[in-house]
Design a protein around this motif. Structure first.
Motif, short mmCIF file in Angstrom:
data_model
loop_
_atom_site.label_atom_id
_atom_site.label_comp_id
_atom_site.label_asym_id
_atom_site.label_seq_id
_atom_site.Cartn_x
_atom_site.Cartn_y
_atom_site.Cartn_z
N LYS A 40 0.59 -3.78 -8.41
CA LYS A 40 -0.77 -3.61 -8.94
C LYS A 40 -1.71 -3.16 -7.84
N SER A 41 -1.57 -3.76 -6.65
CA SER A 41 -2.38 -3.34 -5.51
C SER A 41 -2.05 -1.91 -5.13
N TYR A 42 -0.76 -1.59 -5.09
CA TYR A 42 -0.28 -0.24 -4.73
C TYR A 42 -0.86 0.80 -5.68
N VAL A 43 -0.75 0.54 -6.96
CA VAL A 43 -1.26 1.48 -7.96
C VAL A 43 -2.78 1.56 -7.90
N GLY A 44 -3.43 0.42 -7.62
CA GLY A 44 -4.88 0.40 -7.52
C GLY A 44 -5.40 1.30 -6.42
N ILE A 45 -4.72 1.31 -5.28
CA ILE A 45 -5.13 2.19 -4.18
C ILE A 45 -4.93 3.65 -4.57
N ARG A 46 -3.79 3.95 -5.20
CA ARG A 46 -3.56 5.32 -5.66
C ARG A 46 -4.64 5.76 -6.64
N THR A 47 -5.04 4.86 -7.53
CA THR A 47 -6.05 5.19 -8.52
C THR A 47 -7.40 5.45 -7.86
N MET A 48 -7.74 4.63 -6.86
CA MET A 48 -8.98 4.85 -6.12
C MET A 48 -9.00 6.24 -5.49
N ILE A 49 -7.87 6.62 -4.91
CA ILE A 49 -7.78 7.94 -4.27
C ILE A 49 -7.86 9.04 -5.31
N ASP A 50 -7.16 8.86 -6.43
CA ASP A 50 -7.21 9.85 -7.52
C ASP A 50 -8.65 10.07 -7.98
N SER A 99 0.83 -1.20 0.00
CA SER A 99 0.00 0.00 0.00
C SER A 99 0.86 1.25 0.00
N PRO A 100 0.36 2.34 -0.59
CA PRO A 100 1.02 3.63 -0.39
C PRO A 100 0.96 4.01 1.09
N ARG A 101 1.84 4.87 1.51
CA ARG A 101 1.78 5.40 2.86
C ARG A 101 1.22 6.81 2.83
N TRP A 102 1.99 7.75 2.29
CA TRP A 102 1.56 9.15 2.17
C TRP A 102 1.29 9.42 0.69
N TYR A 103 0.09 9.88 0.37
CA TYR A 103 -0.26 10.09 -1.03
C TYR A 103 -1.23 11.26 -1.16
N ARG A 104 -0.96 12.11 -2.12
CA ARG A 104 -1.81 13.27 -2.41
C ARG A 104 -2.08 14.11 -1.16
N GLY A 105 -1.07 14.28 -0.32
CA GLY A 105 -1.18 15.20 0.80
C GLY A 105 -1.52 14.62 2.14
N LYS A 106 -1.84 13.32 2.23
CA LYS A 106 -2.09 12.73 3.55
C LYS A 106 -1.96 11.21 3.48
N ASP A 107 -2.01 10.60 4.66
CA ASP A 107 -1.84 9.16 4.74
C ASP A 107 -2.93 8.46 3.91
N ALA A 108 -2.52 7.42 3.20
CA ALA A 108 -3.47 6.71 2.34
C ALA A 108 -4.64 6.16 3.14
N THR A 109 -4.38 5.72 4.40
CA THR A 109 -5.48 5.20 5.21
C THR A 109 -6.49 6.29 5.57
N ASP A 110 -6.01 7.54 5.66
CA ASP A 110 -6.94 8.66 5.89
C ASP A 110 -7.88 8.82 4.70
#
Length: 402
Positions: free
Chosen positions: A272-282, A184-195
């Motif tokens: 693929k999982s990592y990118v998938g989470i980023r895409t969901m957030i995007d 999973s990403p940790r920090w993405y687009r300005g805050k923690d991915a879990t946030d």
């Protein structure tokens, strides 16, 4: 303890039977550098949320212990420590709870023993040369516990990658057998991915809403770290720094260790999982019109030139194996018809078809947070309320075993 909190509120007579001292697993079964991988704000035990000054940080082991001890001290739980349950069986409509300190009777039993009882090692591990020590992640505490020489860490779930990093930081020579765990990403687009995932409502999705609940239940947790403020773990970057990686361990014989040719496939699956989470957030950011900083597109910084299928541990200087491939629950003592053919509890949100049997603390018991500090309170309240609603007001003071 969460169940006990709500049972106390409902005035239901009960006892909590703990095999060791309270919070033994947190105190004795975690390595020294252990810390949460989810932010502190997600710690939401019943009426006892995280109250520290670092809600976006990640509590280390001693802080976690202080947190759970504080929760325990916030109410008067009827806790009996050092009591091992050896049998639970329904006899004439009442549960007999046999222990090493006597027999209890109960109208209801809540099983909160979790799913981490038996460390998993594959059958072929017994064929490895006995001069090469084999350690399970449950026994790992610090790099100095590992024999001198090269350690082969097997498994890339949260424990495997964090223990590999722990030994790498200590300057130990480590190699890694990479499994299919997602990352999973940790920090993405300005805050923690879990946030972001919490804001998106991802953690509110129930197991019943999943397209394939059985597959979801069996999934390995995404790996990342809360160490030193939190960071993501990209195994390809470790490879650039010299980490030798192999595919999944397939067999052992003497000093020979064989691997499946799946290293690149497993790295690709994690990405693929990592990118998938980023895409969901995007997508969420676009859909909600949120102003968030942009990130550079993901790129693979390394790929294996070849897949190594076999090594000789003696030749390679491998002097120990650290197994990090998970655990299985142990319900040998549970003589009640509430398990499926694979030995997994059959329940709906912790409530079994067999009257009086309940489960708590399992992954995906109801939502992603069920086996974590985030969701256990909600699940415990649901189970305790179910018990309370089944009891007549005049008979609420009954004996239940948690």
């Amino acid at each position: 303890m969460s169940a006990s909190y709500y049972l106390c509120q409902s005035g239901i007579d009960h006892v909590v039977l703990e095999r060791y001292k309270r919070f033994h697993a947190w105190k004795e079964d975690r390595w020294d550098s252990f810390c949460l991988v989810t932010p502190n704000w997600q710690c939401k035990l019943p009426d006892f949320p995280y109250r520290g000054d670092d809600p976006t940080g990640f509590m280390v082991k001693d802080e976690i212990i202080a947190y759970v001890e504080g929760f325990c001290e916030s109410f008067n739980a009827p806790l009996r420590e050092g009591v091992t349950v050896t049998r639970v069986e329904k006899v004439n409509g009442i549960f007999e709870v046999d222990t090493d300190q006597g027999l209890w009777s109960a109208d209801n039993v809540i099983i909160a023993s979790g799913g981490y009882d038996r460390p998993i090692t594959p059958p072929f591990a017994s064929k490895l040369d006995p001069s090469i020590p084999q350690i399970h992640s449950k026994s790992y505490r610090r790099p100095s516990d590992i024999p001198n020489g090269t350690c082969l860490v097997v498994g890339t779930g949260q424990s495997g990658v964090q223990m590999m990093e722990d030994m790498t930081i200590a300057g130990r020579d480590v190699r890694l057998a990479v499994g299919p765990a997602p990352r999973s990403p940790r920090w993405y687009r300005g805050k923690d991915a879990t946030d972001w995932l919490h804001q998106m409502g991802y953690y509110d999705i129930t197991i019943a809403q999943q397209p394939d609940p059985k597959t979801t239940e069996a999934k390995t947790n995404h790996y990342m770290s809360g160490r030193d403020g939190g960071h993501e773990i990209d195994l390809r970057r470790f490879a650039l720094e010299g980490l030798q990686m192999y595919g999944s361990v397939a067999d052992m014989d003497g000093t020979k260790i064989r691997f499946l040719p799946d290293l690149e496939r497993n790295l690709d699956a994690a990405d693929k999982s990592y990118v998938g989470i980023r895409t969901m957030i995007d997508d969420f950011i676009v859909r909600e019109g949120i102003d968030a900083p942009l990130e550079r597109p993901f790129e693979k910084v390394w790929r294996p030139d070849t897949e190594i299928k076999e090594i000789d541990a003696a030749v390679e200087g491998i002097t120990s194996i650290l197994w990090c491939i998970g655990f299985r629950p142990n319900y040998d003592w549970l003589q009640v018809d509430c398990l499926d053919a694979r030995g997994r509890p059959i329940h709906t949100r912790g409530i079994c078809d067999e009257d009086g049997i309940f489960f708590l603390g399992l992954g995906w018991l109801h939502t992603w947070g069920s086996g974590r500090f985030l969701g256990v309170a909600e699940d415990a309240a649901h189970v305790a309320n179910t018990i309370a609603n089944q009891l007549k007001p005049a008979t609420k003071r009954i004996k239940s075993a948690v």
